[in-house]
Design an enzyme around this catalytic site. Structure first.
Site, mmCIF file in Angstrom:
data_model
loop_
_atom_site.group_PDB
_atom_site.id
_atom_site.type_symbol
_atom_site.label_atom_id
_atom_site.label_comp_id
_atom_site.label_asym_id
_atom_site.label_seq_id
_atom_site.Cartn_x
_atom_site.Cartn_y
_atom_site.Cartn_z
ATOM 1 N N SER A 144 -61.550 -1.641 8.799
ATOM 2 C CA SER A 144 -60.612 -0.873 7.980
ATOM 3 C C SER A 144 -60.867 -1.147 6.515
ATOM 4 C CB SER A 144 -59.167 -1.263 8.316
ATOM 5 O OG SER A 144 -58.258 -0.678 7.385
ATOM 6 N N TYR A 157 -52.290 -7.698 8.086
ATOM 7 C CA TYR A 157 -53.203 -6.804 8.795
ATOM 8 C C TYR A 157 -54.565 -6.789 8.107
ATOM 9 C CZ TYR A 157 -55.353 -2.345 10.115
ATOM 10 O OH TYR A 157 -56.234 -1.369 10.533
#
Length: 251
Positions: A144, A157
């Site tokens: 990501s 995250y």
């Protein structure tokens, strides 16, 4: 074996209900893939996903797989590879978590880290060894853009994805020259069930767009894929901003 364009005839998906993974599987089936294993926790959603892919003409199997049980990965994935060569492994599982809750409850933060990093390291190493043993194949890992630089809004995250990204790059270096292709995919904000209700960020994308980028990356044997591609330039700039200035940006 892969077709003449480097696309897989057999595909193992770790995270079999992921929208990105299923969009990728559909695209691969439309091109060349004939056998698909969807690995994930047994659920009606997993069976539905398998049924939908079978309609497209693929031979689809479901595999009971739990990212949070790394001790089981070698046995579970070993059974898949024992069925025959796997041309591509797509590591697509992960959780976003809830930043505010995760800061208050360390156990919740650990759950994010165990899923996104520890589970991925275990299954990634098992898959990589199996691909190396058979002498060919691609390991595609969904990272990501959140892992590129810590943001106040999602640093728990983001840190898990940063670890995964670094691990995958190193694994790619370790496997260079073995016949195994390792590719890191760095999407920005993806409009999906996982992100429903969250505020979109700059250059948001879709599962279908990520699947398209994965196909192009496989054809080119890319090592890193950004989705959309312009994120590469954006993050190159943001990565080097002074922290005091970066904190003030609406990112």
């Amino acid at each position: 074996m892969k077709d003449a364009f480097g696309l897989p005839q057999s595909l193992l998906v770790l995270g079999g209900t992921s929208e990105i993974a299923l969009a990728t599987a559909r695209r691969m089936i439309a091109r060349s893939t004939r056998t698909v294993w969807l690995a994930g926790r047994p659920s009606p959603a997993l069976e539905t996903a398998a049924s939908e892919l079978r309609v497209l003409g693929a031979d689809v199997h479901t595999v009971a797989f739990d990212a949070l049980d790394p001790d089981s990965h070698e046995i579970v994935l070993g059974k898949v590879f024992a069925e025959g060569d796997v041309d591509m492994v797509l590591l697509a599982f992960g959780v976003l978590g809830d930043q505010a809750q995760d800061e208050r409850e360390p156990a919740a933060a650990v759950h994010v880290a165990r899923t996104n990093y520890i589970g991925a390291v275990a299954s990634g190493l098992v898959s990589a060894r199996a691909l190396q043993t058979q002498g060919h194949g691609s390991l595609v890992v969904l990272s990501s853009v959140a892992g590129e630089r810590a943001r106040r809004a999602d640093f728990i995250y983001g840190s898990s994805k940063a670890g995964l990204d670094t691990f995958t790059q190193g694994l790619g270096d370790a496997l260079h020259g073995t016949g195994v292709h390792v590719m890191v995919v760095r999407p920005g904000f993806v409009r999906s069930r996982m992100t429903a209700g969250r505020e979109e960020t700059l250059l948001a994308t879709t599962p279908g767009a990520v699947a398209t980028a994965i196909e192009l990356g496989l054809r080119r044997r890319s090592e890193t894929v950004w989705v959309p591609g312009t994120l590469r330039v954006v993050m190159a700039a943001l990565r080097h901003l002074p922290r005091a200035l970066f904190r003030r940006l609406p990112v």
